[in-house]
Motif scaffolding. Structure first.
Motif, PDB file in Angstrom:
ATOM      1  N   ALA A  73       0.579  -1.070   0.274  1.00  0.00           N
ATOM      2  CA  ALA A  73       0.001  -0.159   0.574  1.00  0.00           C
ATOM      3  C   ALA A  73       1.001   1.076  -0.123  1.00  0.00           C
ATOM      4  CB  ALA A  73      -1.056  -0.059   1.066  1.00  0.00           C
ATOM      5  N   ASP A  74       1.984   1.091   0.616  1.00  0.00           N
ATOM      6  CA  ASP A  74       3.111   2.116   1.015  1.00  0.00           C
ATOM      7  C   ASP A  74       3.461   2.211  -0.793  1.00  0.00           C
ATOM      8  OD1 ASP A  74       2.727   2.952   3.529  1.00  0.00           O
ATOM      9  OD2 ASP A  74       4.437   2.539   3.767  1.00  0.00           O
ATOM     10  N   TYR A  75       3.835   1.052  -1.612  1.00  0.00           N
ATOM     11  CA  TYR A  75       4.339   1.465  -2.804  1.00  0.00           C
ATOM     12  C   TYR A  75       3.092   2.725  -3.422  1.00  0.00           C
ATOM     13  CZ  TYR A  75       8.793  -0.639  -1.982  1.00  0.00           C
ATOM     14  OH  TYR A  75      10.046  -0.924  -1.134  1.00  0.00           O
ATOM     15  N   MET A  76       2.135   2.018  -3.024  1.00  0.00           N
ATOM     16  CA  MET A  76       0.511   3.134  -4.310  1.00  0.00           C
ATOM     17  C   MET A  76       0.890   4.617  -4.034  1.00  0.00           C
ATOM     18  SD  MET A  76      -1.746   0.019  -4.062  1.00  0.00           S
ATOM     19  CE  MET A  76      -3.489   0.738  -5.019  1.00  0.00           C
ATOM     20  N   GLY A  77       1.279   4.122  -2.983  1.00  0.00           N
ATOM     21  CA  GLY A  77       0.910   5.693  -1.825  1.00  0.00           C
ATOM     22  C   GLY A  77       2.163   6.782  -2.679  1.00  0.00           C
ATOM     23  N   MET A  78       3.433   5.955  -2.924  1.00  0.00           N
ATOM     24  CA  MET A  78       4.657   6.545  -3.126  1.00  0.00           C
ATOM     25  C   MET A  78       4.190   7.246  -4.951  1.00  0.00           C
ATOM     26  SD  MET A  78       7.716   4.398  -1.910  1.00  0.00           S
ATOM     27  CE  MET A  78       7.301   4.251  -0.840  1.00  0.00           C
ATOM     28  N   LEU A  79       3.672   5.772  -5.315  1.00  0.00           N
ATOM     29  CA  LEU A  79       3.177   6.237  -6.725  1.00  0.00           C
ATOM     30  C   LEU A  79       2.487   7.237  -7.232  1.00  0.00           C
ATOM     31  CD1 LEU A  79       2.853   2.581  -8.081  1.00  0.00           C
ATOM     32  CD2 LEU A  79       5.230   3.861  -8.541  1.00  0.00           C
ATOM     33  N   ALA A  80       1.526   7.697  -5.945  1.00  0.00           N
ATOM     34  CA  ALA A  80       0.297   9.014  -5.694  1.00  0.00           C
ATOM     35  C   ALA A  80       1.280  10.633  -6.378  1.00  0.00           C
ATOM     36  CB  ALA A  80      -0.734   8.397  -4.544  1.00  0.00           C
ATOM     37  N   THR A  81       1.954  10.111  -5.244  1.00  0.00           N
ATOM     38  CA  THR A  81       2.957  11.569  -4.979  1.00  0.00           C
ATOM     39  C   THR A  81       3.467  12.121  -6.471  1.00  0.00           C
ATOM     40  OG1 THR A  81       4.957  10.569  -4.652  1.00  0.00           O
ATOM     41  CG2 THR A  81       3.263  10.657  -2.801  1.00  0.00           C
ATOM     42  N   VAL A  82       3.835  11.113  -7.042  1.00  0.00           N
ATOM     43  CA  VAL A  82       4.746  10.929  -8.317  1.00  0.00           C
ATOM     44  C   VAL A  82       4.109  11.620  -9.628  1.00  0.00           C
ATOM     45  CG1 VAL A  82       5.663  10.090 -10.104  1.00  0.00           C
ATOM     46  CG2 VAL A  82       6.524   9.373  -7.830  1.00  0.00           C
ATOM     47  N   MET A  83       2.295  11.181  -9.407  1.00  0.00           N
ATOM     48  CA  MET A  83       1.109  12.061 -10.176  1.00  0.00           C
ATOM     49  C   MET A  83       1.000  13.396  -9.429  1.00  0.00           C
ATOM     50  SD  MET A  83      -1.453   8.816  -9.627  1.00  0.00           S
ATOM     51  CE  MET A  83      -2.594   9.645 -11.209  1.00  0.00           C
ATOM     52  N   ASN A  84       1.093  13.437  -8.359  1.00  0.00           N
ATOM     53  CA  ASN A  84       0.693  14.963  -8.499  1.00  0.00           C
ATOM     54  C   ASN A  84       2.479  15.553  -8.702  1.00  0.00           C
ATOM     55  OD1 ASN A  84      -1.381  14.725  -6.877  1.00  0.00           O
ATOM     56  ND2 ASN A  84      -0.698  14.279  -4.596  1.00  0.00           N
ATOM     57  N   ALA A  85       3.365  14.910  -8.288  1.00  0.00           N
ATOM     58  CA  ALA A  85       4.771  16.225  -9.258  1.00  0.00           C
ATOM     59  C   ALA A  85       4.398  16.526 -10.333  1.00  0.00           C
ATOM     60  CB  ALA A  85       5.383  15.135  -8.697  1.00  0.00           C
ATOM     61  N   LEU A  86       4.311  15.630 -11.495  1.00  0.00           N
ATOM     62  CA  LEU A  86       4.191  15.977 -13.026  1.00  0.00           C
ATOM     63  C   LEU A  86       3.315  16.619 -12.315  1.00  0.00           C
ATOM     64  CD1 LEU A  86       4.163  11.856 -14.217  1.00  0.00           C
ATOM     65  CD2 LEU A  86       6.100  13.851 -14.263  1.00  0.00           C
ATOM     66  N   ALA A  87       1.529  16.869 -11.944  1.00  0.00           N
ATOM     67  CA  ALA A  87       0.292  17.776 -12.069  1.00  0.00           C
ATOM     68  C   ALA A  87       1.315  19.043 -11.989  1.00  0.00           C
ATOM     69  CB  ALA A  87      -0.250  17.568 -11.125  1.00  0.00           C
ATOM     70  N   MET A  88       1.702  19.215 -10.964  1.00  0.00           N
ATOM     71  CA  MET A  88       2.873  20.638 -10.213  1.00  0.00           C
ATOM     72  C   MET A  88       3.863  21.305 -11.189  1.00  0.00           C
ATOM     73  SD  MET A  88       2.441  22.972  -8.109  1.00  0.00           S
ATOM     74  CE  MET A  88       1.766  22.570  -7.055  1.00  0.00           C
ATOM     75  N   GLN A  89       4.189  19.951 -11.670  1.00  0.00           N
ATOM     76  CA  GLN A  89       5.404  20.625 -12.773  1.00  0.00           C
ATOM     77  C   GLN A  89       4.539  21.124 -14.272  1.00  0.00           C
ATOM     78  OE1 GLN A  89       7.510  16.919 -14.946  1.00  0.00           O
ATOM     79  NE2 GLN A  89       9.184  18.564 -15.154  1.00  0.00           N
ATOM     80  N   ASN A  90       3.510  20.666 -13.954  1.00  0.00           N
ATOM     81  CA  ASN A  90       2.941  20.668 -15.558  1.00  0.00           C
ATOM     82  C   ASN A  90       1.890  21.893 -15.017  1.00  0.00           C
ATOM     83  OD1 ASN A  90       0.793  20.098 -17.885  1.00  0.00           O
ATOM     84  ND2 ASN A  90      -1.035  20.716 -16.272  1.00  0.00           N
ATOM     85  N   ALA A  91       2.154  22.433 -14.446  1.00  0.00           N
ATOM     86  CA  ALA A  91       1.283  23.301 -13.831  1.00  0.00           C
ATOM     87  C   ALA A  91       1.997  24.698 -13.830  1.00  0.00           C
ATOM     88  CB  ALA A  91       0.473  23.643 -12.419  1.00  0.00           C
ATOM     89  N   LEU A  92       3.340  24.584 -13.478  1.00  0.00           N
ATOM     90  CA  LEU A  92       4.889  25.188 -13.198  1.00  0.00           C
ATOM     91  C   LEU A  92       5.562  25.589 -14.916  1.00  0.00           C
ATOM     92  CD1 LEU A  92       6.418  24.302  -9.663  1.00  0.00           C
ATOM     93  CD2 LEU A  92       5.473  26.344 -10.695  1.00  0.00           C
ATOM     94  N   GLU A  93       5.290  24.577 -15.227  1.00  0.00           N
ATOM     95  CA  GLU A  93       5.561  24.539 -16.723  1.00  0.00           C
ATOM     96  C   GLU A  93       4.758  25.665 -17.405  1.00  0.00           C
ATOM     97  OE1 GLU A  93       8.375  21.642 -18.170  1.00  0.00           O
ATOM     98  OE2 GLU A  93      10.298  22.463 -16.655  1.00  0.00           O
ATOM     99  N   GLN A  94       3.450  25.464 -17.394  1.00  0.00           N
ATOM    100  CA  GLN A  94       2.660  26.491 -17.418  1.00  0.00           C
ATOM    101  C   GLN A  94       2.168  27.918 -17.838  1.00  0.00           C
ATOM    102  OE1 GLN A  94      -1.730  24.343 -17.601  1.00  0.00           O
ATOM    103  NE2 GLN A  94      -0.883  23.195 -19.583  1.00  0.00           N
ATOM    104  N   LEU A  95       3.234  28.216 -16.528  1.00  0.00           N
ATOM    105  CA  LEU A  95       3.461  29.407 -16.307  1.00  0.00           C
ATOM    106  C   LEU A  95       4.861  30.216 -16.614  1.00  0.00           C
ATOM    107  CD1 LEU A  95       2.272  28.871 -12.836  1.00  0.00           C
ATOM    108  CD2 LEU A  95       0.820  30.477 -14.633  1.00  0.00           C
ATOM    109  N   GLY A  96       4.980  29.020 -17.378  1.00  0.00           N
ATOM    110  CA  GLY A  96       7.134  29.274 -18.097  1.00  0.00           C
ATOM    111  C   GLY A  96       8.371  28.887 -16.723  1.00  0.00           C
ATOM    112  N   VAL A  97       7.834  29.200 -15.268  1.00  0.00           N
ATOM    113  CA  VAL A  97       8.626  28.577 -14.317  1.00  0.00           C
ATOM    114  C   VAL A  97       9.425  26.830 -14.927  1.00  0.00           C
ATOM    115  CG1 VAL A  97       9.433  27.792 -11.636  1.00  0.00           C
ATOM    116  CG2 VAL A  97       7.735  29.296 -12.612  1.00  0.00           C
ATOM    117  N   GLU A  98      10.384  26.595 -15.051  1.00  0.00           N
ATOM    118  CA  GLU A  98      11.035  25.792 -15.804  1.00  0.00           C
ATOM    119  C   GLU A  98      11.733  24.460 -14.479  1.00  0.00           C
ATOM    120  OE1 GLU A  98      14.639  24.707 -18.194  1.00  0.00           O
ATOM    121  OE2 GLU A  98      15.270  26.639 -18.400  1.00  0.00           O
TER     122      GLU A  98
END
Ligand code: UDP
Length: 241
Positions: A73-98
């Motif tokens: 279950a913890d490994y599933m939780g870790m994968l969830a954090t990767v999804m969130n990281a990708l969502a934040m990466q997408n949002a930041l890059e849409q604002l022009g932040v590398e």
């Protein structure tokens, strides 16, 4: 050191703040708002590391409570954090932040592995580094991941952006007389079991003298206010007062 002279910070966001007003998952509009806060902070010249939890999607403890094997279950939780990281990466890059995402669970097609020296280089180049998958091991949380990355990246402070505006002596949702600390010691947090971050994360910050700044990320502009020394927050450090 006062927060205003910090050069490099680690910002930890719990997964639940990515939900916005939803009950579950990711609210892209709210993630955009969070990204705007990060962008504004970055524009002041700060180097920013980010760690995002996964509780808006999956928590290992919840899976274990329903009969799942805890580590699985913890490994599933870790994968969830990767999804969130990708969502934040997408949002930041849409604002022009590398940005670069570095995951403690290797996932070559999606992001980089955690490599400290490479992360240093990204920060030097003005990129925001998002560390995903916590410490990469079950039985830990992203709070511990945040403390670990803050220590190894030599951050001046760990900012914990959450739904409450600091650390209270009792639960402010249940007790109207709950008192918020301006500052509180690591030792008191641990001995009184105050809800800041889990004990291993607090101990790691204490042992490496990294102040923990707990503040509400839900109010617009609050990250900038806290960084400029004008916000409402609690600072966890060695000595109170
Ligand atoms: N997790 C883990 N090891 C880590 C980091 C996270 O096993 O180093 C798992 C754990 O199951 C946890 C979940 O990932 O419940 C989501 O992270 P967390 O609960 O810290 O998210 P947050 O409460 O900050 O949203």
């Amino acid at each position: 050191m006062p927060l205003t002279s910090a050069k490099r910070i680690l910002l930890k966001l719990s997964g639940e703040v990515l939900m916005g007003e939803q009950e579950f998952g990711i609210d892209p509009g709210f993630v955009q708002e969070l990204a705007r806060e990060v962008k504004t902070a970055k524009e002041t010249g700060l180097e920013i590391c980010l760690v995002i939890g996964g509780g808006n999607i999956f928590r290992g403890m919840a899976g274990a409570a329903q009969g799942m094997d805890r580590a699985q279950a913890d490994y599933m939780g870790m994968l969830a954090t990767v999804m969130n990281a990708l969502a934040m990466q997408n949002a930041l890059e849409q604002l022009g932040v590398e940005t670069r995402v570095q995951s403690a669970v290797q996932m070559d097609q999606v992001c980089e592995p955690v490599i400290r020296r490479r992360a240093e280089r990204h920060l030097e180049k003005g990129r925001v580094v998002i560390f995903a998958a916590g410490v990469g091991a079950p039985y830990f949380t992203t709070d511990s991941g945040a403390a670990l990355r803050a220590a190894e990246m030599r951050c001046d402070a760990l900012l914990k952006g959450t739904s409450v505006d600091g650390v209270y002596d009792s639960d402010p949702k249940k007790n109207a007389d709950a008192k918020r600390f301006e500052t509180v010691s690591y030792d008191r947090v641990l001995s009184d079991n105050l809800k800041v971050m889990d004990a291993s994360a607090v101990a790691l910050c204490r042992d490496n003298d990294i102040p923990i700044v707990v503040f509400s990320i839900r109010e617009k502009g609050n990250l900038a206010r806290v960084l400029s020394g004008e916000g409402v927050q609690t600072i966890v450090k060695t000595k109170e007062g």
